[in-house]
Structure formats: structure tokens, C-alpha cells
Motif scaffolding. Structure first.
Motif, PDB file in Angstrom:
ATOM      1  N   PRO A   1     -17.654 -10.415   2.610  1.00  0.00           N
ATOM      2  CA  PRO A   1     -16.679 -10.753   2.312  1.00  0.00           C
ATOM      3  C   PRO A   1     -15.659  -9.317   3.622  1.00  0.00           C
ATOM      4  N   GLY A   2     -14.330 -10.386   3.866  1.00  0.00           N
ATOM      5  CA  GLY A   2     -13.150  -9.206   4.711  1.00  0.00           C
ATOM      6  C   GLY A   2     -12.102  -9.561   3.418  1.00  0.00           C
ATOM      7  N   TRP A   3     -10.772  -8.679   3.824  1.00  0.00           N
ATOM      8  CA  TRP A   3     -10.091  -8.590   3.829  1.00  0.00           C
ATOM      9  C   TRP A   3      -8.756  -8.502   4.719  1.00  0.00           C
ATOM     10  N   ALA A   4      -7.698  -8.315   4.402  1.00  0.00           N
ATOM     11  CA  ALA A   4      -6.603  -7.801   4.430  1.00  0.00           C
ATOM     12  C   ALA A   4      -5.380  -7.696   4.007  1.00  0.00           C
ATOM     13  N   GLY A   5      -4.815  -6.451   4.582  1.00  0.00           N
ATOM     14  CA  GLY A   5      -3.077  -6.389   3.018  1.00  0.00           C
ATOM     15  C   GLY A   5      -3.137  -5.613   3.787  1.00  0.00           C
ATOM     16  N   GLY A   6      -1.548  -5.825   2.920  1.00  0.00           N
ATOM     17  CA  GLY A   6      -0.098  -4.638   3.619  1.00  0.00           C
ATOM     18  C   GLY A   6       0.754  -4.669   4.781  1.00  0.00           C
ATOM     19  N   CYS A   7       0.472  -6.114   5.110  1.00  0.00           N
ATOM     20  CA  CYS A   7       1.926  -6.576   6.250  1.00  0.00           C
ATOM     21  C   CYS A   7       2.504  -6.255   5.628  1.00  0.00           C
ATOM     22  N   VAL A   8       3.795  -4.848   5.484  1.00  0.00           N
ATOM     23  CA  VAL A   8       5.064  -5.188   4.906  1.00  0.00           C
ATOM     24  C   VAL A   8       5.947  -4.903   6.243  1.00  0.00           C
ATOM     25  N   GLY A   9       7.470  -5.631   5.534  1.00  0.00           N
ATOM     26  CA  GLY A   9       8.515  -5.097   6.387  1.00  0.00           C
ATOM     27  C   GLY A   9       8.308  -6.017   8.026  1.00  0.00           C
ATOM     28  N   HIS A  10       6.619  -5.988   8.798  1.00  0.00           N
ATOM     29  CA  HIS A  10       6.272  -7.332   9.618  1.00  0.00           C
ATOM     30  C   HIS A  10       5.043  -8.158   9.169  1.00  0.00           C
TER      31      HIS A  10
ATOM     32  N   PRO B   1       0.788  -0.717   0.098  1.00  0.00           N
ATOM     33  CA  PRO B   1      -0.053  -0.007  -0.111  1.00  0.00           C
ATOM     34  C   PRO B   1       0.853   1.145   0.062  1.00  0.00           C
ATOM     35  N   ARG B   2       0.201   2.819  -0.222  1.00  0.00           N
ATOM     36  CA  ARG B   2       1.195   3.980  -0.226  1.00  0.00           C
ATOM     37  C   ARG B   2       1.881   3.501   0.973  1.00  0.00           C
ATOM     38  N   ASP B   3       0.805   3.881   1.709  1.00  0.00           N
ATOM     39  CA  ASP B   3       2.200   4.304   3.162  1.00  0.00           C
ATOM     40  C   ASP B   3       2.070   2.814   4.068  1.00  0.00           C
ATOM     41  N   TRP B   4       2.818   1.551   3.177  1.00  0.00           N
ATOM     42  CA  TRP B   4       3.007   0.532   3.913  1.00  0.00           C
ATOM     43  C   TRP B   4       2.900  -0.180   4.942  1.00  0.00           C
ATOM     44  N   CYS B   5       1.172   0.089   5.139  1.00  0.00           N
ATOM     45  CA  CYS B   5       1.090   0.089   6.587  1.00  0.00           C
ATOM     46  C   CYS B   5      -0.206  -0.466   6.309  1.00  0.00           C
ATOM     47  N   ALA B   6      -1.112  -1.773   7.160  1.00  0.00           N
ATOM     48  CA  ALA B   6      -1.623  -2.721   6.654  1.00  0.00           C
ATOM     49  C   ALA B   6      -3.203  -2.580   7.400  1.00  0.00           C
ATOM     50  N   THR B   7      -4.502  -3.259   6.642  1.00  0.00           N
ATOM     51  CA  THR B   7      -5.431  -2.842   6.484  1.00  0.00           C
ATOM     52  C   THR B   7      -6.271  -4.097   7.074  1.00  0.00           C
ATOM     53  N   VAL B   8      -7.415  -3.490   7.844  1.00  0.00           N
ATOM     54  CA  VAL B   8      -8.250  -5.244   7.715  1.00  0.00           C
ATOM     55  C   VAL B   8      -9.496  -4.666   6.966  1.00  0.00           C
ATOM     56  N   HIS B   9     -10.497  -4.802   6.589  1.00  0.00           N
ATOM     57  CA  HIS B   9     -11.807  -4.331   5.946  1.00  0.00           C
ATOM     58  C   HIS B   9     -12.505  -5.836   6.393  1.00  0.00           C
ATOM     59  N   LEU B  10     -13.841  -5.780   6.613  1.00  0.00           N
ATOM     60  CA  LEU B  10     -14.945  -5.872   6.497  1.00  0.00           C
ATOM     61  C   LEU B  10     -15.907  -5.584   5.878  1.00  0.00           C
ATOM     62  N   ASP B  11     -17.212  -5.833   4.878  1.00  0.00           N
ATOM     63  CA  ASP B  11     -17.645  -5.797   4.738  1.00  0.00           C
ATOM     64  C   ASP B  11     -19.184  -5.917   5.491  1.00  0.00           C
TER      65      ASP B  11
ATOM     66  N   LEU C   1      -1.686 -10.817  13.298  1.00  0.00           N
ATOM     67  CA  LEU C   1      -2.901 -10.748  13.959  1.00  0.00           C
ATOM     68  C   LEU C   1      -3.697  -9.788  12.772  1.00  0.00           C
ATOM     69  N   VAL C   2      -4.011 -10.117  11.539  1.00  0.00           N
ATOM     70  CA  VAL C   2      -4.516  -9.514  10.792  1.00  0.00           C
ATOM     71  C   VAL C   2      -6.149 -10.772  10.739  1.00  0.00           C
ATOM     72  N   GLY C   3      -5.236 -11.758  10.525  1.00  0.00           N
ATOM     73  CA  GLY C   3      -6.375 -12.959  11.074  1.00  0.00           C
ATOM     74  C   GLY C   3      -7.101 -13.099  11.830  1.00  0.00           C
ATOM     75  N   ARG C   4      -6.546 -12.823  12.450  1.00  0.00           N
ATOM     76  CA  ARG C   4      -6.843 -13.025  14.472  1.00  0.00           C
ATOM     77  C   ARG C   4      -7.630 -11.783  14.202  1.00  0.00           C
ATOM     78  N   THR C   5      -7.617 -10.634  13.802  1.00  0.00           N
ATOM     79  CA  THR C   5      -8.888  -9.523  13.844  1.00  0.00           C
ATOM     80  C   THR C   5     -10.473 -10.411  12.864  1.00  0.00           C
ATOM     81  N   LEU C   6      -9.608 -10.342  11.760  1.00  0.00           N
ATOM     82  CA  LEU C   6     -10.528 -10.775  11.020  1.00  0.00           C
ATOM     83  C   LEU C   6     -11.787 -12.430  11.928  1.00  0.00           C
ATOM     84  N   ARG C   7     -11.104 -12.437  12.627  1.00  0.00           N
ATOM     85  CA  ARG C   7     -11.410 -13.749  13.075  1.00  0.00           C
ATOM     86  C   ARG C   7     -12.611 -13.101  14.389  1.00  0.00           C
ATOM     87  N   ASP C   8     -12.011 -12.601  14.254  1.00  0.00           N
ATOM     88  CA  ASP C   8     -13.188 -11.375  15.297  1.00  0.00           C
ATOM     89  C   ASP C   8     -14.332 -10.294  14.838  1.00  0.00           C
ATOM     90  N   LEU C   9     -13.946 -10.006  13.793  1.00  0.00           N
ATOM     91  CA  LEU C   9     -14.818  -9.398  12.954  1.00  0.00           C
ATOM     92  C   LEU C   9     -15.642  -9.919  11.861  1.00  0.00           C
TER      93      LEU C   9
END
Length: 151
Positions: A62-71, A47-57, A78-86
Motif C-alpha cells: 500500500p502507498g499513500w500521499a497527503g499534505g498537499c496543502v496550499g499547493h 500535517p503539522r508542518d504543512w508539507c506533503a509526504t509520499v509513502h509506499l510500504d 506530483l505525488v500521484g506521479r511519485t507513487l506511480r514510480d514508487l
């Protein structure tokens, strides 16, 4: 991907292999003389800011996560567990993290994107050299590059 060449054979460039090997030897001197059998290569989508994002419609599901850059490994977990809760709409500490539902600024159009990425990579390489010369804090070059990138 537009504007960037991708090696379709998945081969890591020789110069990149040498750089990674030198860093490995510097960080882990015991690896001196140990053969490196494989290297990984592939397109990197960030992503443009190199930061992770998690979304759920919440309307359609549908949910998605991305931007796990550098970590990658830790943030992917962590994004997987976040989606699990969302998904079941549980309100937890994870679902209240600032990356949930965050809007990511888009990249500039080509060729500005490519020029910007190349310039920021060059700035970070210069910052690394500066910091490796004994600087005890983050280089001003890196701080400026981070500000430019929106990081």
C-alpha cells in the motif's frame, strides 16, 4: 476531528464568503459585479508542518500521499506521479524527492493543537495585513509563524 467544530451542512460562513469575494475583486477587478453562485466549505486536514509526504510500504504494497496543502492541484499531480514510480520500485528523480518516506511530526494534544492553530492563523492574517500595506518582502511575523509551525 477533535477540538474543532465542523459545519455538517457544508455551508461556508458569511464572513468567509465576504472575505473571499473581496480578495477575488482585489486580484481580478473585472469580476466586480459578477455573481458568485457557490462557495466550498469543508474540514481541512493538514500535517503539522504543512508539507506533503509520499509513502509506499515496500513489504506489503500500500502507498499513500497527503499534505498537499496550499499547493493542492500541482502537488497532488506530483505525488500521484511519485507513487506511480514508487509502486513498481522505479528509482527516478521523483522517488528521490525529500517528501518520499518523510516522517511527519504529530500534532500537539488538545486543546494545545487548537490554540496553536488559531494563534498561527491569527499571525498569518497579521502578516498578510503587514505585507499588503506595501512591505516588499515576507513579514517577520510570517517568518516567525513558519518557524513555530515547523514549516
Amino acid at each position: 476531528m477533535t477540538g474543532s467544530r465542523v459545519d455538517r451542512r457544508g455551508e461556508t460562513r458569511a464572513v468567509a464568503r465576504r472575505q473571499v469575494q473581496a480578495i477575488l475583486r482585489q486580484l481580478f477587478p473585472a469580476t466586480e459585479g459578477v455573481a458568485i453562485d457557490h462557495t466550498w466549505s469543508g474540514a481541512l486536514g493538514v500535517p503539522r508542518d504543512w508539507c506533503a509526504t509520499v509513502h509506499l510500504d515496500e513489504r506489503t504494497g500500500p502507498g499513500w500521499a497527503g499534505g498537499c496543502v496550499g499547493h493542492g492541484v500541482t502537488s497532488a499531480n506530483l505525488v500521484g506521479r511519485t507513487l506511480r514510480d514508487l509502486i513498481p520500485r522505479r528509482r527516478t528523480g521523483l522517488t528521490r524527492l525529500p517528501w518520499v518516506g518523510r516522517t511527519v511530526r504529530g500534532w500537539e494534544p488538545e486543546p494545545l493543537r487548537r490554540l496553536g492553530v488559531r494563534g498561527l492563523c491569527a499571525a498569518h492574517r497579521a502578516a498578510d495585513r503587514h505585507e499588503n500595506s506595501g512591505l516588499e518582502r515576507t513579514s517577520v511575523i510570517a517568518r516567525v509563524a513558519d518557524a513555530v509551525s515547523g514549516r
